[in-house]
Design a protein around this motif. Structure first.
Motif, PDB file in Angstrom:
ATOM      1  N   SER A  79     -16.281 -20.764  37.238  1.00 14.78           N
ATOM      2  CA  SER A  79     -17.382 -21.986  37.731  1.00 14.78           C
ATOM      3  C   SER A  79     -16.497 -23.370  37.308  1.00 14.78           C
ATOM      4  O   SER A  79     -16.080 -23.627  36.348  1.00 14.78           O
ATOM      5  CB  SER A  79     -18.620 -21.796  37.054  1.00 14.78           C
ATOM      6  OG  SER A  79     -19.427 -22.922  37.534  1.00 14.78           O
ATOM      7  N   LEU A  80     -16.361 -23.965  38.416  1.00 15.64           N
ATOM      8  CA  LEU A  80     -15.540 -25.160  38.127  1.00 15.64           C
ATOM      9  C   LEU A  80     -16.178 -26.525  38.720  1.00 15.64           C
ATOM     10  O   LEU A  80     -16.529 -26.490  40.075  1.00 15.64           O
ATOM     11  CB  LEU A  80     -14.026 -25.056  38.737  1.00 15.64           C
ATOM     12  CG  LEU A  80     -13.193 -26.092  38.791  1.00 15.64           C
ATOM     13  CD1 LEU A  80     -12.716 -26.501  37.099  1.00 15.64           C
ATOM     14  CD2 LEU A  80     -11.964 -25.775  39.544  1.00 15.64           C
ATOM     15  N   ALA A  81     -16.346 -27.557  38.217  1.00 14.40           N
ATOM     16  CA  ALA A  81     -16.890 -28.844  38.695  1.00 14.40           C
ATOM     17  C   ALA A  81     -15.658 -29.482  39.440  1.00 14.40           C
ATOM     18  O   ALA A  81     -14.556 -29.700  38.844  1.00 14.40           O
ATOM     19  CB  ALA A  81     -17.454 -29.716  37.382  1.00 14.40           C
ATOM     20  N   GLU A 194     -19.514 -22.491  20.817  1.00 15.18           N
ATOM     21  CA  GLU A 194     -18.476 -23.556  21.871  1.00 15.18           C
ATOM     22  C   GLU A 194     -18.336 -24.677  21.048  1.00 15.18           C
ATOM     23  O   GLU A 194     -19.372 -25.326  20.349  1.00 15.18           O
ATOM     24  CB  GLU A 194     -19.226 -23.280  23.213  1.00 15.18           C
ATOM     25  CG  GLU A 194     -19.496 -22.003  23.940  1.00 15.18           C
ATOM     26  CD  GLU A 194     -20.521 -22.001  25.041  1.00 15.18           C
ATOM     27  OE1 GLU A 194     -19.625 -22.075  26.131  1.00 15.18           O
ATOM     28  OE2 GLU A 194     -21.433 -22.139  25.034  1.00 15.18           O
ATOM     29  N   SER A 195     -17.429 -25.248  21.537  1.00 15.13           N
ATOM     30  CA  SER A 195     -17.095 -26.735  21.400  1.00 15.13           C
ATOM     31  C   SER A 195     -16.133 -27.440  22.363  1.00 15.13           C
ATOM     32  O   SER A 195     -15.445 -26.916  23.302  1.00 15.13           O
ATOM     33  CB  SER A 195     -16.319 -26.761  19.808  1.00 15.13           C
ATOM     34  OG  SER A 195     -14.889 -26.412  20.125  1.00 15.13           O
ATOM     35  N   VAL A 196     -16.443 -28.603  22.488  1.00 14.54           N
ATOM     36  CA  VAL A 196     -15.514 -29.609  23.388  1.00 14.54           C
ATOM     37  C   VAL A 196     -15.064 -30.739  22.475  1.00 14.54           C
ATOM     38  O   VAL A 196     -15.547 -31.333  21.938  1.00 14.54           O
ATOM     39  CB  VAL A 196     -16.350 -29.989  24.422  1.00 14.54           C
ATOM     40  CG1 VAL A 196     -15.471 -31.142  25.398  1.00 14.54           C
ATOM     41  CG2 VAL A 196     -17.059 -28.985  25.509  1.00 14.54           C
ATOM     42  N   SER A 197     -13.680 -30.929  22.538  1.00 16.20           N
ATOM     43  CA  SER A 197     -12.881 -31.683  21.747  1.00 16.20           C
ATOM     44  C   SER A 197     -12.300 -32.712  22.681  1.00 16.20           C
ATOM     45  O   SER A 197     -11.686 -32.312  23.782  1.00 16.20           O
ATOM     46  CB  SER A 197     -12.050 -31.004  20.838  1.00 16.20           C
ATOM     47  OG  SER A 197     -12.692 -30.296  19.781  1.00 16.20           O
ATOM     48  N   VAL A 213     -16.792 -33.479  20.216  1.00 16.40           N
ATOM     49  CA  VAL A 213     -17.689 -34.262  20.509  1.00 16.40           C
ATOM     50  C   VAL A 213     -19.140 -33.196  20.769  1.00 16.40           C
ATOM     51  O   VAL A 213     -20.175 -33.914  21.181  1.00 16.40           O
ATOM     52  CB  VAL A 213     -17.308 -34.935  21.868  1.00 16.40           C
ATOM     53  CG1 VAL A 213     -16.388 -35.952  21.401  1.00 16.40           C
ATOM     54  CG2 VAL A 213     -16.697 -34.088  22.790  1.00 16.40           C
ATOM     55  N   ALA A 214     -18.727 -31.984  21.010  1.00 13.23           N
ATOM     56  CA  ALA A 214     -20.036 -31.075  21.332  1.00 13.23           C
ATOM     57  C   ALA A 214     -19.565 -29.842  20.765  1.00 13.23           C
ATOM     58  O   ALA A 214     -18.629 -29.321  20.584  1.00 13.23           O
ATOM     59  CB  ALA A 214     -20.031 -30.813  22.898  1.00 13.23           C
ATOM     60  N   SER A 215     -20.830 -29.336  20.108  1.00 13.25           N
ATOM     61  CA  SER A 215     -20.652 -28.213  19.168  1.00 13.25           C
ATOM     62  C   SER A 215     -21.991 -27.350  19.172  1.00 13.25           C
ATOM     63  O   SER A 215     -23.059 -28.005  19.364  1.00 13.25           O
ATOM     64  CB  SER A 215     -20.340 -28.670  17.703  1.00 13.25           C
ATOM     65  OG  SER A 215     -20.886 -27.546  16.753  1.00 13.25           O
ATOM     66  N   TRP A 398     -24.416 -28.323  28.438  1.00 17.74           N
ATOM     67  CA  TRP A 398     -23.608 -27.086  28.380  1.00 17.74           C
ATOM     68  C   TRP A 398     -23.320 -26.409  29.756  1.00 17.74           C
ATOM     69  O   TRP A 398     -22.211 -25.920  30.030  1.00 17.74           O
ATOM     70  CB  TRP A 398     -23.974 -26.033  27.205  1.00 17.74           C
ATOM     71  CG  TRP A 398     -23.870 -26.584  25.741  1.00 17.74           C
ATOM     72  CD1 TRP A 398     -24.751 -27.099  25.070  1.00 17.74           C
ATOM     73  CD2 TRP A 398     -22.304 -26.813  25.311  1.00 17.74           C
ATOM     74  NE1 TRP A 398     -24.032 -27.527  23.943  1.00 17.74           N
ATOM     75  CE2 TRP A 398     -22.697 -27.212  24.048  1.00 17.74           C
ATOM     76  CE3 TRP A 398     -20.949 -26.273  25.672  1.00 17.74           C
ATOM     77  CZ2 TRP A 398     -21.717 -27.531  23.236  1.00 17.74           C
ATOM     78  CZ3 TRP A 398     -19.950 -26.468  24.706  1.00 17.74           C
ATOM     79  CH2 TRP A 398     -20.108 -27.099  23.383  1.00 17.74           C
ATOM     80  N   LYS A 399     -24.505 -26.411  30.285  1.00 21.89           N
ATOM     81  CA  LYS A 399     -24.221 -25.783  31.794  1.00 21.89           C
ATOM     82  C   LYS A 399     -23.152 -26.281  32.702  1.00 21.89           C
ATOM     83  O   LYS A 399     -22.470 -26.014  33.415  1.00 21.89           O
ATOM     84  CB  LYS A 399     -25.723 -25.640  32.417  1.00 21.89           C
ATOM     85  CG  LYS A 399     -25.570 -24.700  33.952  1.00 21.89           C
ATOM     86  CD  LYS A 399     -26.943 -24.748  34.306  1.00 21.89           C
ATOM     87  CE  LYS A 399     -27.161 -23.938  35.730  1.00 21.89           C
ATOM     88  NZ  LYS A 399     -28.416 -24.047  36.255  1.00 21.89           N
ATOM     89  N   LEU A 400     -23.201 -27.932  32.539  1.00 21.10           N
ATOM     90  CA  LEU A 400     -22.583 -28.411  33.499  1.00 21.10           C
ATOM     91  C   LEU A 400     -21.135 -28.549  32.988  1.00 21.10           C
ATOM     92  O   LEU A 400     -20.079 -28.672  33.489  1.00 21.10           O
ATOM     93  CB  LEU A 400     -23.258 -29.888  33.569  1.00 21.10           C
ATOM     94  CG  LEU A 400     -24.458 -29.957  34.423  1.00 21.10           C
ATOM     95  CD1 LEU A 400     -24.938 -31.497  34.590  1.00 21.10           C
ATOM     96  CD2 LEU A 400     -24.256 -29.472  35.760  1.00 21.10           C
ATOM     97  N   ILE A 401     -20.717 -28.459  31.703  1.00 23.30           N
ATOM     98  CA  ILE A 401     -19.474 -29.012  30.867  1.00 23.30           C
ATOM     99  C   ILE A 401     -18.705 -27.646  30.570  1.00 23.30           C
ATOM    100  O   ILE A 401     -17.518 -27.620  30.594  1.00 23.30           O
ATOM    101  CB  ILE A 401     -19.492 -29.612  29.679  1.00 23.30           C
ATOM    102  CG1 ILE A 401     -18.274 -30.443  29.570  1.00 23.30           C
ATOM    103  CG2 ILE A 401     -20.063 -29.076  28.492  1.00 23.30           C
ATOM    104  CD1 ILE A 401     -18.339 -31.544  28.523  1.00 23.30           C
TER     105      ILE A 401
END
Length: 831
Positions: A79-81, A194-197, A213-215, A398-401
């Motif tokens: 799945s890709l934005a 999950e994380s976003v850095s 920035v997201a955990s 989280w669903k979008l990113i």
């Protein structure tokens, strides 16, 4: 790697409370930002399969000439934005032909786009190549070796976003580990996060910064992830890859010494975006070497790594990861730009202390900015920063990113654990787990007993009744009862009270002391403690364990433990006052009294020797019996580690290993005031560090030198003592002089010493067919000591470790001023 695995379980112990106002404002901001982004992006979804419709796990899909992309999950879905406009979608997977598809995204909606990939066509120039070279694979690898260092250093300055997903699954667990119950730790998925850095990298000078920035941690909305982009990075341009899996690391297929470890087979070429790619099969010469097997893809003419698909199995000399597979794909963010990592997927199985399981870590690198202009203050000592609000992102965010669709088992784990979180944090649930864990069992007699109240976050521990009974010639049989109370607070602070009661059945004397300790600022490693009472202590504290002294006394009539009595009060303080500068200081006021033997009891009749007096024998001071005295002592230590870096989490700060050694300055003062009978000044300088030499192994060293600048008045207690050993057991560790008497070399004059230890980590034994299967490793030790009174003492040791995974045996030789002094075996723990 062991540390990394344990850290994953520590995630469940971190908590953080935020005010409702902050949460409300933050959620509003998230919805606004999501709404703005959603207006410009559509969603591209689908499945990527092979020729036989088999799902291709962790295939890469991205928009050409960008780093907007993702990978498929374990069942081939993606799945890709995607921004609005015309795009060329590129799909890659090792061993399959790259496929591209032009699409037009005109509306903000979901578009379905599936791909079926075909196996690579490997006929390009095959006849010409094979006619020119006997083994073209070797020619490709040699060219890659020549360019290895160039591409290692080529990596440009960049900023990017990194998504990381990690899962650990337990298939089997022991009932207890190190005496602690595993009640409450379920099999199945035990850790999903999950994380976003946001990652920044600068090549010259080399600096790194990562901001999480997201955990998200399954089942614990207050926890902070331990996922970071900087963990488990596999860079095959380095000579050694995967040091976190194995101490020495695995030899890269293009390392300088690669031909000593690998054979290669050329399996053809294929074309991708104008580049000709060579497919090289990597074949280990010896299965038990630290090597990979599988495929590495290298571009023709430029000789850079295009992608890798490499594995290892249980034959490798790993620590606890038993099997593993790594897939990496590189890409160009823009035409003619430097290549950067696009995706990395590592799957593994593990075995550790009775735990059996599997896991994976998936990373997607995207939204690169090459060669940005960093401000002077952009980088700092905190390499990794976990933002306070990072764990407050909601499911819509989280669903979008999320670039990799959740597997059904992952989504189910989130759903199940998130719905049970309130129950798991409730008092009845925690009480039910505590009720099971707090049951007294027979092995508590060996390991001690701990009562826990998980809801109120306190514990009460009792030392082992059997382990706390010992024997020495001063007190006879001794019972030493230690009770510990510990309470945890927010922000990782804790408070503890530890009373200890002691009674000697031969001396007929009661002793007792109380220790109170408080961690006030964990981010600065700040701790206060006070201690006081009437107790006995060794002249060199803890130089010999009570259990070891008991054994050699009762069976060999050797009383190495030398004790004195002190009635005292002591205050201690520790804090990191500046980045890399740690202060330890204490003040103690004590009335000290010499003790004498009260018993000659033993269990042996064949040994006729007498116990030695309690006063230690020393080569510098003929009479070590000091009678009684009063001492006011001040001790201060400064430890400085240049360029110290950290992981800065909302609840704790963790030191990372510096490339520089640690410098230590210690000052000890005997103060002639308030009735104190001592007056001396001692200064010591030291350097300590650990190092790694790759395939040759790793080690550590400590150098120290000191002097008593003033020795107007001091007793033998105040001398500088050195950790010696007169028994075959190297406890608590091998970091001591293994053939040196406990007190013979103690001094109040100039001294200097070295402790050096090198672990070859199988460098030699891996080449011996029978030994390499045992995973036994070699270790070398060298210890040196100089004192004005005794001269130059040297001991050299050679040994084996990892025997049955936990044991170590060394044989030592020692020399005094160049002449043979002593030799003998030492046994201990050697993981």
């Amino acid at each position: 790697m062991k540390k990394y695995f344990c850290n994953k379980f520590l995630t469940f112990t971190f908590y953080r409370k935020l005010s409702f106002m902050k949460i409300g404002c933050f959620i509003i901001c998230i919805f606004l930002s999501i709404g703005a982004n959603a207006q410009n992006k559509a969603t591209l979804q689908g499945k990527i399969v092979g020729e036989k419709n088999e799902p291709l796990a962790f295939a890469s899909i991205y928009l050409k000439n960008t780093t907007i992309g993702t990978t498929t999950n374990a069942v081939g879905f993606y799945s890709l934005a995607v921004p609005l406009g015309e795009h060329e979608v590129v799909v890659q997977f090792p061993s399959y032909q790259t496929k591209t598809q032009k699409i037009t995204i005109s509306q903000v909606q979901t578009y379905m786009l599936d791909f079926q990939l075909e196996l690579e066509s490997q006929e390009i120039e095959a006849i010409t190549v094979q006619g020119k070279f006997v083994n073209y694979a070797e020619e490709v690898i040699r060219n890659a070796q020549k360019n290895r260092k160039k591409y290692l250093e080529e990596r440009p300055d960049f900023q990017c976003e990194v998504y990381v997903k990690t899962l650990f699954r337990l298939d089997k667990k022991p009932e207890r580990i190190f005496g602690e119950s595993t009640v409450g730790l379920d099999t199945g998925v035990v850790y999903l996060s999950e994380s976003v850095s946001e990652v920044s990298y600068q090549k010259n000078p080399r600096r790194y910064k990562e901001v999480v920035v997201a955990s998200k941690v399954s089942g614990d909305s207050k926890a902070y992830t331990f996922n970071v982009a900087g963990t488990w990075n596999f860079n095959f341009y380095q000579n050694l890859v995967g040091q976190g899996i194995y101490e020495r690391g695995f030899v890269s297929p293009i390392a300088n010494v690669a031909f000593l470890y690998y054979d290669y087979k050329w399996e053809g070429q294929f074309e991708e975006n104008g580049n000709v790619i060579n497919k090289i099969k990597v074949i280990p010469k010896r299965k038990t070497d630290p090597v990979w097997e599988g495929y590495i893809y290298i571009t023709e003419n430029t000789w850079r790594i295009h992608s890798v698909d490499l594995s290892f199995d249980e034959n490798r000399p790993t620590d606890f990861v038993k099997t593993g597979n790594i897939k990496i794909i590189y890409t160009q963010p823009a035409p003619n730009s430097e290549w950067v990592m696009f995706s990395q997927n590592f799957n593994f199985t593990f075995r550790l202390f009775g735990f059996l399981g599997s896991g994976y870590t998936n990373k997607v690198y995207r939204n690169y900015t090459l060669n940005p202009q960093f401000s002077e203050k952009h980088f700092g000592s905190d390499w990794i920063i976990v933002e306070k609000e990072s764990n407050q992102k909601d499911s819509l965010f989280w669903k979008l990113i999320r670039p990799i669709p959740l597997l059904q088992k992952e989504a189910e784990d989130y759903r199940k654990k998130d719905s049970l979180e309130v129950i798991r944090n409730s008092k009845p649930y925690k009480d039910s787990l505590d009720k099971i864990a707090n049951r007294f069992k027979f092995n508590n007699l060996l390991f001690g007993y701990t009562y826990r109240n998980s809801y109120k976050k306190y514990s009460l521990s009792f030392g082992s009744p059997l382990n706390d009974i010992s024997f020495n010639t001063v007190e006879g049989w001794v019972t030493n009862l230690k009770i510990g109370y510990n309470r945890e607070f927010e922000n990782n602070r804790d408070f503890s009270i530890t009373p200890t009661l002691r009674y000697g059945f031969s001396s007929k004397t009661f002793y007792g002391k109380l220790n109170i300790s408080y961690s006030s600022n964990p981010k600065r490693f700040e701790r206060w403690s006070i201690e006081g009472g009437k107790f006995v202590e060794q002249f060199n504290p803890d130089v010999i364990l009570p259990s070891i002294n008991t054994t050699v006394s009762l069976w060999q009539r050797l009383n190495f433990m030398k004790l004195y009595e002190k009635t005292y009060g002591k205050a201690s303080y520790r804090k990191e006052i500046l980045n890399g500068v740690l202060l330890n200081t204490s003040v103690e006021y004590a009335q000290r009294r010499m003790l004498e033997n009260t018993t000659d009891f033993s269990w042996t009749r064949r040994v006729q020797r007498d116990y030695t007096p309690n006063a230690p024998l020393n080569n510098e001071l003929a009479e070590t019996d000091f009678g009684e005295n009063t001492a006011l002592l001040w001790n201060v230590e400064l430890r400085y580690t240049p360029k110290q870096t950290y992981i800065n989490r909302p609840d704790i700060r963790i030191r990372l290993r510096s490339r520089f050694p640690t410098f230590v300055v210690t000052y000890r003062k005997g103060i002639n005031a308030l009735g104190s009978n001592v007056d001396f000044d001692q200064v010591e300088l030291g350097i300590t560090d650990t190092y790694s030499k790759g395939l040759v192994g790793s080690g550590s060293y400590r150098l120290f030198a000191g002097d008593f600048l003033n020795r107007k008045s001091l007793t033998f207690v105040d001398f500088q003592h050195f950790d010696g050993s007169r028994v075959m057991f190297a406890f608590p560790s091998f970091r001591a002089y293994q053939l040196l008497d406990y007190y013979a070399f103690s001094t109040a004059r100039k001294y200097a010493g070295v402790h050096f230890e090198h672990h070859f980590n199988g460098f030699l034994f891996n080449r011996i067919p029978l030994l390499k299967k045992t995973h036994i490793q070699e270790v070398f030790t060298c210890n040196y000591l100089f004192t004005e009174t005794n001269g130059n003492y040297l001991e050299i040791g050679a040994g084996l470790e990892h025997i049955f995974k936990v044991l170590r045996v060394n044989y030592f030789w020692s020399f005094l001023d160049g002449k043979y002094f002593n030799s003998g075996f030492r046994f201990g723990i050697g993981f």
